[in-house]
Scaffold this motif. Structure first.
Motif, short mmCIF file in Angstrom:
data_model
loop_
_atom_site.label_atom_id
_atom_site.label_comp_id
_atom_site.label_asym_id
_atom_site.label_seq_id
_atom_site.Cartn_x
_atom_site.Cartn_y
_atom_site.Cartn_z
N LEU A 141 0.86 -1.19 0.00
CA LEU A 141 0.00 0.00 0.00
C LEU A 141 0.89 1.24 0.00
O LEU A 141 1.75 1.39 0.87
N SER A 142 0.69 2.12 -0.98
CA SER A 142 1.56 3.29 -1.08
C SER A 142 0.90 4.36 -1.93
O SER A 142 -0.14 4.16 -2.55
N MET A 143 1.56 5.54 -1.96
CA MET A 143 1.14 6.64 -2.83
C MET A 143 2.08 6.77 -4.02
O MET A 143 1.95 7.68 -4.83
N LEU A 144 3.04 5.85 -4.15
CA LEU A 144 4.04 5.95 -5.20
C LEU A 144 3.51 5.40 -6.51
O LEU A 144 2.68 4.51 -6.55
N THR A 145 4.04 5.95 -7.60
CA THR A 145 3.72 5.45 -8.93
C THR A 145 4.98 4.84 -9.52
O THR A 145 6.07 5.44 -9.45
N GLY A 146 4.84 3.68 -10.11
CA GLY A 146 6.01 2.98 -10.63
C GLY A 146 6.56 3.60 -11.90
O GLY A 146 5.90 4.38 -12.58
#
Length: 603
Positions: A94-99
């Motif tokens: 679970l994160s707010m990062l975009t790959g």
């Protein structure tokens, strides 16, 4: 972020995917920012002076369009990713990062799994704001014994996981946010508890997701509530539409001008309601073909503006009446109406034809719809404008579309309607909704539910349901405009049912052909017959408390409700009893079905 190209219908840019709405596009959850983000070069203006006069200073602009397949440089509308928090469907991270993949942004996790937006967001109960739930903060809060010092000061920001486990229970109890750093775990069932976000110290940011923190001038004191991001209450659009018609002055204004221009009018004003004024008013009335009461009313209000225009519908009503008087309409304008009389008893039951004074086949009409703003969570929340641009001195831009279509107009006989409204039982029944409307802080935006409005509104719904079978259009593509008011000099009593499309050529004619009285009246009788017995009877017909805020009486999905986007009041202010009659109330059309069936008596 790499651009996502996705086609929307023009009407969808107003509703349901207008400014402030959350929409799923190709696996992404997006939200539409306000019009200050639009590239105005590709958003053409739409002209409708009648609508702008009601909205106020501003511009109506249509979203960019294209023909054929969208290319890389094709103009479009921006949509903002929301919620930012997502979880990987493969590893549950679970994160707010975009790959990133080969130097380009992508919606995939480091493990190669697809990132899925979190199901819940936080909505301000009365301020109409929406924001991400700060999942890391929420996961490490709570009031149970599991909140240890290690949990309180955990900094394992990249160790959150969104897990499902049937061993933990069912429903939301089986969905948990877990921190692998401190081993803290909370079920989503705690998220939806009353005042749960307030107890965890999570406050409203006072802004929309696409606005930066500098746009907040003062803190929002309203509480947040966790809701599913696709919930209907997350977005309540505030729309306004107008028919592009040649504006006509109401009959009362024309009569007023004639009365004021009469040579004896000053004597009526000078006597100020005395016996001489009544006598002179009688002379004026006989010469002009009006009632003495009308003359005295004009004299009493001379120089005042007691009756301003009733928003947009006064001019529309006057225009419809003028068209009905001239029969076949051979004009080439954007408002073409063929007028019919229904005095011939061979066209339908006498009990029906004597209550109608005219029918109009609306062969062409132009409608302009605009999105003024939106609310969230409840109809009484603050209205957020469709344009939140930083420069408040410029004229706001409202998303709008123009539609061309066809329809059917029915005018009801004022004398018969007024006679029915004078029945004490009818007024008593309608006053139930009048009182409930007065108790709801937001309901003043709805029409006053006087008897004629409730009856005509219900008839419109019944007719729309029947027309959906005969016209070739779905009920969701049909719209209503109700003209029913007694608190005006020009009383209105009519229904306009229409359909419209964004193509300049209009629609296909399947609805307007049914506007001939010989076809329309049997359809209206069939609509009454459909509603005579509801699948939820006797519960429905005996009810006086249905729908949201109990603003329906005897009306439910089995008999009278239609698509909310087709209804002016969101499926409120309906009652079958005021149309078909009940145990203690006389219906406006309650004698129609007995005549058709060849039986005596009432409903």
């Amino acid at each position: 972020m790499e651009k996502i190209k996705h086609d929307l219908r023009l009407s969808e840019t107003i509703s349901p995917f207008g400014v402030g709405a959350i929409v799923d596009v190709r696996g992404e959850s997006l939200i539409a920012p306000d019009t200050s983000w639009w590239d105005k070069k590709y958003a053409p203006r739409i002209s409708c002076e009648r609508l702008l006069a009601r909205v106020g200073p501003g511009e109506l602009r249509q979203a960019p369009t294209h023909a054929g397949r969208a290319a890389k440089e094709t103009a479009g509308l921006p949509y903002w990713r929301f919620p930012a928090w997502r979880f990987c469907e493969r590893c549950s991270k679970l994160s707010m990062l975009t790959g990133k993949k080969k130097g380009r942004w992508t919606n995939t996790c480091e493990c190669g799994g697809i990132l899925v937006a979190m199901r819940y967001v936080a909505v301000c109960q009365n301020g109409s704001h929406v924001q991400d739930i700060p999942w890391f903060k929420w996961a490490h809060r709570g009031h149970d014994e599991g909140v240890t010092e290690a949990v309180r000061f955990c900094r394992a920001y990249k160790e959150l996981k969104f897990e499902r486990s049937s061993k933990r229970g069912e429903g939301l109890a089986s969905l948990r946010v877990t921190c692998n750093g401190c081993k803290r775990s909370r079920p989503l069932s705690e998220l939806v508890e009353k005042e749960s976000l307030r107890r965890d110290g999570i406050r409203c940011d006072g802004r929309q997701p696409w606005e930066d923190t500098g746009s907040v001038t003062e803190p929002c004191e309203h509480q947040l509530v966790a809701v599913q991001r696709g919930a209907t209450g997350n977005y309540i659009a505030e729309r306004l539409s107008a028919l592009d018609i040649p504006e006509e002055r109401p009959i009362s204004e024309k009569q007023g001008d004639l009365i004021r221009g009469h040579v004896y009018f000053e004597k009526v004003v000078a006597d100020n309601g005395g016996p001489q004024a009544e006598m002179v008013a009688g002379w004026i009335a006989s010469e002009l073909g009006v009632s003495p009461e009308t003359v005295l009313s004009v004299a009493a209000n001379d120089g005042s503006d007691e009756f301003p225009l009733l928003e947009l519908k006064d001019g529309e009503w006057a225009a419809f009446l003028k068209k009905l008087q001239h029969g076949r309409d051979r004009s080439g304008e954007d408002f073409v109406v063929d007028g019919w009389t229904v005095s011939d008893d061979r066209l339908g039951p006498q009990e029906l034809t004597r209550r109608l004074s005219g029918v109009g086949q609306v062969r062409r009409v132009r409608e302009v719809r605009a999105l003024l703003g939106f609310r969230r969570h409840n109809p009484g929340a603050d209205l957020i404008s469709a344009d939140l641009g930083p420069d408040r001195r410029r004229r706001p831009v409202y998303p709008a579309i123009e539609l061309f279509g066809e329809g059917i107009f029915l005018r009801f006989d004022e004398g018969k309607l007024a006679e029915w409204e004078d029945n004490p039982d009818v007024r008593k029944r309608a006053n139930i909704l009048v009182d409930r409307r007065a108790r709801e802080a937001w309901a003043h935006r709805l029409d006053v539910p006087e008897p004629r409005f409730i009856a005509l509104h219900t008839i419109a719904h019944l007719l729309i349901r029947r027309l959906a079978f005969a016209s070739g259009y779905s009920s969701a593509s049909l719209q209503e405009r109700i003209y029913a008011s007694t608190d005006r000099p020009d009383r209105t009593a009519g229904i306009f049912i229409y359909t419209a499309a964004g193509d300049a050529q209009g629609t296909l004619g399947g609805l307007v052909r049914l506007g001939e009285p010989a076809r329309l009246l049997p359809l209206l009788v069939a609509a009454l017959d459909d509603a005579d017995v509801c699948s939820n009877d006797p519960v429905c017909i005996e009810s006086d408390s249905q729908a949201s805020s109990r603003l329906n009486l005897s009306a439910c999905h089995g008999c009278a409700l239609i698509s909310e986007t087709s209804c002016e009041t969101g499926n409120r202010m309906l009652d079958r009893q005021l149309v078909l009659g009940g145990t203690n109330v006389t219906g406006l059309l309650e004698t129609v079905l007995p005549e058709v069936r060849g039986v005596g008596g009432g409903h």
